[in-house]
Write a protein that holds these residues in place. Structure first.
Motif, PDB file in Angstrom:
ATOM      1  N   ALA A   1      -4.198   3.029  27.169  1.00 30.11           N
ATOM      2  CA  ALA A   1      -3.176   4.081  27.210  1.00 30.11           C
ATOM      3  C   ALA A   1      -2.502   4.300  25.858  1.00 30.11           C
ATOM      4  CB  ALA A   1      -2.123   3.756  28.268  1.00 30.11           C
ATOM      5  N   VAL A   2      -2.388   3.267  25.041  1.00 27.99           N
ATOM      6  CA  VAL A   2      -1.606   3.384  23.804  1.00 27.99           C
ATOM      7  C   VAL A   2      -2.461   3.526  22.545  1.00 27.99           C
ATOM      8  CG1 VAL A   2       0.370   2.150  24.776  1.00 27.99           C
ATOM      9  CG2 VAL A   2      -1.347   0.877  23.465  1.00 27.99           C
ATOM     10  N   CYS A   3      -3.778   3.385  22.660  1.00 28.81           N
ATOM     11  CA  CYS A   3      -4.639   3.423  21.481  1.00 28.81           C
ATOM     12  C   CYS A   3      -5.356   4.754  21.347  1.00 28.81           C
ATOM     13  CB  CYS A   3      -5.677   2.299  21.564  1.00 28.81           C
ATOM     14  SG  CYS A   3      -4.944   0.679  21.420  1.00 28.81           S
ATOM     15  N   GLU A   4      -5.756   5.052  20.110  1.00 27.72           N
ATOM     16  CA  GLU A   4      -6.544   6.254  19.852  1.00 27.72           C
ATOM     17  C   GLU A   4      -7.967   6.082  20.357  1.00 27.72           C
ATOM     18  OE1 GLU A   4      -6.239   7.112  15.690  1.00 27.72           O
ATOM     19  OE2 GLU A   4      -4.158   7.735  15.875  1.00 27.72           O
TER      20      GLU A   4
ATOM     21  N   GLN B   1       0.808  -1.208   0.000  1.00 28.15           N
ATOM     22  CA  GLN B   1       0.000   0.000   0.000  1.00 28.15           C
ATOM     23  C   GLN B   1       0.846   1.265   0.000  1.00 28.15           C
ATOM     24  OE1 GLN B   1      -3.384  -0.204  -0.245  1.00 28.15           O
ATOM     25  NE2 GLN B   1      -3.030  -2.395  -0.418  1.00 28.15           N
ATOM     26  N   GLY B   2       2.128   1.134   0.282  1.00 27.78           N
ATOM     27  CA  GLY B   2       2.998   2.293   0.356  1.00 27.78           C
ATOM     28  C   GLY B   2       2.672   3.189   1.534  1.00 27.78           C
ATOM     29  N   ALA B   3       2.003   2.645   2.529  1.00 25.08           N
ATOM     30  CA  ALA B   3       1.606   3.435   3.695  1.00 25.08           C
ATOM     31  C   ALA B   3       2.802   3.691   4.597  1.00 25.08           C
ATOM     32  CB  ALA B   3       0.512   2.709   4.474  1.00 25.08           C
ATOM     33  N   ALA B   4       2.812   4.863   5.189  1.00 22.68           N
ATOM     34  CA  ALA B   4       3.848   5.208   6.158  1.00 22.68           C
ATOM     35  C   ALA B   4       3.453   4.599   7.496  1.00 22.68           C
ATOM     36  CB  ALA B   4       3.984   6.718   6.279  1.00 22.68           C
ATOM     37  N   VAL B   5       4.148   3.547   7.890  1.00 27.71           N
ATOM     38  CA  VAL B   5       3.875   2.866   9.146  1.00 27.71           C
ATOM     39  C   VAL B   5       5.114   3.018  10.019  1.00 27.71           C
ATOM     40  CG1 VAL B   5       3.327   0.662  10.244  1.00 27.71           C
ATOM     41  CG2 VAL B   5       2.407   1.178   7.960  1.00 27.71           C
ATOM     42  N   SER B   6       4.981   3.737  11.131  1.00 27.81           N
ATOM     43  CA  SER B   6       6.131   3.952  12.002  1.00 27.81           C
ATOM     44  C   SER B   6       6.496   2.657  12.729  1.00 27.81           C
ATOM     45  CB  SER B   6       5.827   5.048  13.026  1.00 27.81           C
ATOM     46  OG  SER B   6       4.909   4.576  13.999  1.00 27.81           O
ATOM     47  N   ASP B   7       7.759   2.576  13.140  1.00 24.76           N
ATOM     48  CA  ASP B   7       8.194   1.423  13.929  1.00 24.76           C
ATOM     49  C   ASP B   7       7.407   1.361  15.235  1.00 24.76           C
ATOM     50  OD1 ASP B   7      10.005   0.736  11.965  1.00 24.76           O
ATOM     51  OD2 ASP B   7      11.716   1.669  12.975  1.00 24.76           O
ATOM     52  N   ARG B   8       7.102   2.528  15.803  1.00 26.11           N
ATOM     53  CA  ARG B   8       6.310   2.573  17.029  1.00 26.11           C
ATOM     54  C   ARG B   8       4.932   1.961  16.793  1.00 26.11           C
ATOM     55  NH1 ARG B   8       2.311   5.458  19.366  1.00 26.11           N
ATOM     56  NH2 ARG B   8       2.354   5.628  21.640  1.00 26.11           N
ATOM     57  N   ALA B   9       4.300   2.271  15.667  1.00 22.22           N
ATOM     58  CA  ALA B   9       2.982   1.709  15.357  1.00 22.22           C
ATOM     59  C   ALA B   9       3.044   0.189  15.256  1.00 22.22           C
ATOM     60  CB  ALA B   9       2.437   2.307  14.065  1.00 22.22           C
ATOM     61  N   VAL B  10       4.097  -0.335  14.660  1.00 22.29           N
ATOM     62  CA  VAL B  10       4.259  -1.795  14.559  1.00 22.29           C
ATOM     63  C   VAL B  10       4.330  -2.396  15.961  1.00 22.29           C
ATOM     64  CG1 VAL B  10       5.767  -3.666  13.775  1.00 22.29           C
ATOM     65  CG2 VAL B  10       5.356  -1.677  12.288  1.00 22.29           C
ATOM     66  N   GLU B  11       5.090  -1.782  16.835  1.00 22.83           N
ATOM     67  CA  GLU B  11       5.215  -2.280  18.211  1.00 22.83           C
ATOM     68  C   GLU B  11       3.890  -2.167  18.967  1.00 22.83           C
ATOM     69  OE1 GLU B  11       7.879  -3.857  19.445  1.00 22.83           O
ATOM     70  OE2 GLU B  11       8.792  -3.626  17.480  1.00 22.83           O
ATOM     71  N   VAL B  12       3.193  -1.048  18.805  1.00 17.45           N
ATOM     72  CA  VAL B  12       1.936  -0.839  19.520  1.00 17.45           C
ATOM     73  C   VAL B  12       0.867  -1.814  19.038  1.00 17.45           C
ATOM     74  CG1 VAL B  12       0.034   0.793  19.928  1.00 17.45           C
ATOM     75  CG2 VAL B  12       2.405   1.550  20.161  1.00 17.45           C
ATOM     76  N   VAL B  13       0.754  -2.021  17.727  1.00 20.19           N
ATOM     77  CA  VAL B  13      -0.237  -2.963  17.210  1.00 20.19           C
ATOM     78  C   VAL B  13       0.058  -4.365  17.736  1.00 20.19           C
ATOM     79  CG1 VAL B  13      -1.164  -4.079  15.133  1.00 20.19           C
ATOM     80  CG2 VAL B  13      -0.844  -1.591  15.181  1.00 20.19           C
ATOM     81  N   GLN B  14       1.312  -4.773  17.738  1.00 24.82           N
ATOM     82  CA  GLN B  14       1.660  -6.087  18.284  1.00 24.82           C
ATOM     83  C   GLN B  14       1.286  -6.177  19.762  1.00 24.82           C
ATOM     84  OE1 GLN B  14       5.492  -8.003  16.826  1.00 24.82           O
ATOM     85  NE2 GLN B  14       5.834  -5.835  16.380  1.00 24.82           N
ATOM     86  N   LEU B  15       1.544  -5.122  20.515  1.00 28.68           N
ATOM     87  CA  LEU B  15       1.218  -5.098  21.937  1.00 28.68           C
ATOM     88  C   LEU B  15      -0.289  -5.215  22.153  1.00 28.68           C
ATOM     89  CD1 LEU B  15       2.016  -4.637  24.927  1.00 28.68           C
ATOM     90  CD2 LEU B  15       1.832  -2.179  24.458  1.00 28.68           C
TER      91      LEU B  15
ATOM     92  N   ALA C   1       1.151   6.706  12.329  1.00 30.41           N
ATOM     93  CA  ALA C   1       2.240   7.679  12.456  1.00 30.41           C
ATOM     94  C   ALA C   1       2.661   7.788  13.920  1.00 30.41           C
ATOM     95  CB  ALA C   1       1.782   9.039  11.933  1.00 30.41           C
ATOM     96  N   ASP C   2       3.752   8.492  14.163  1.00 28.01           N
ATOM     97  CA  ASP C   2       4.256   8.688  15.522  1.00 28.01           C
ATOM     98  C   ASP C   2       3.613   9.897  16.177  1.00 28.01           C
ATOM     99  OD1 ASP C   2       5.952   6.544  15.836  1.00 28.01           O
ATOM    100  OD2 ASP C   2       7.638   7.551  14.894  1.00 28.01           O
ATOM    101  N   ASP C   3       2.291   9.930  16.230  1.00 28.80           N
ATOM    102  CA  ASP C   3       1.581  11.035  16.866  1.00 28.80           C
ATOM    103  C   ASP C   3       1.359  10.688  18.323  1.00 28.80           C
ATOM    104  OD1 ASP C   3       0.016  13.121  17.662  1.00 28.80           O
ATOM    105  OD2 ASP C   3      -1.718  12.575  16.420  1.00 28.80           O
TER     106      ASP C   3
END
Length: 158
Positions: free
Chosen positions: A121-124, A47-61, A144-146
């Motif tokens: 705490a970590v989700c929108e 998809q060419g989406a900008a996925v931050s490393d933090r987002a990868v870690e948070v989704v896994q968590l 993103a890293d928001d």
């Protein structure tokens, strides 16, 4: 295959989504984290989406915590759905237990049972819905890293 309860996943064109079923067997939580990691790698590549490393870690968590609760407190199968929706990933976990999760009162001396607090705490956003059988928990994680976004309070729509 190693006898895992993971029944495979499917990726559709639009919206981008992956699903897997688990049976509460040893290794399911690790397989859920792997599902999330592979899904986000495909989102980045295809998809060419900008996925931050933090987002990868948070989704896994988030997958790990919600799937752990399903395996621990609900008999029978559980389902994990990951879906790309704009600039976020919706993590949905269904399990067969009708009891809605309730965050425990803050207690720094408590060992364990912090999963729901962590997810909130970590989700929108985080929601729980009763289903005809069991419940469906849904959390949104930004790609993103928001770090300024806030979590929507736990809701239990009727």
């Amino acid at each position: 295959m190693d006898g895992a309860a993971h029944t495979g996943d499917r990726l559709s064109d639009a919206p981008v989504r992956v699903s897997a079923e688990y049976q509460g067997m040893p290794g399911d939580i690790a397989r859920g984290r792997e599902l999330a990691r592979e899904f986000l790698a495909r989102v980045r590549a295809a998809q060419g989406a900008a996925v931050s490393d933090r987002a990868v870690e948070v989704v896994q968590l988030v997958v790990s915590e919600l799937l752990t609760n399903a395996c621990k407190y609900a008999p029978g199968p559980s389902l994990v759905d990951l879906e790309l929706t704009g600039d976020r990933v919706q993590v949905t976990v269904w399990d067969s237990a009708p009891v809605l999760p309730v965050p425990a009162t803050a207690d720094p001396g408590r060992i364990g049972r912090h999963g729901l607090e962590i997810v909130m705490a970590v989700c929108e956003s985080f929601e729980v819905h009763r289903e005809p059988v069991g419940k469906r928990m849904r959390a949104a994680v930004g790609l993103a890293d928001d770090l300024t976004s806030t979590t929507t309070p736990l809701s239990h729509p009727a």
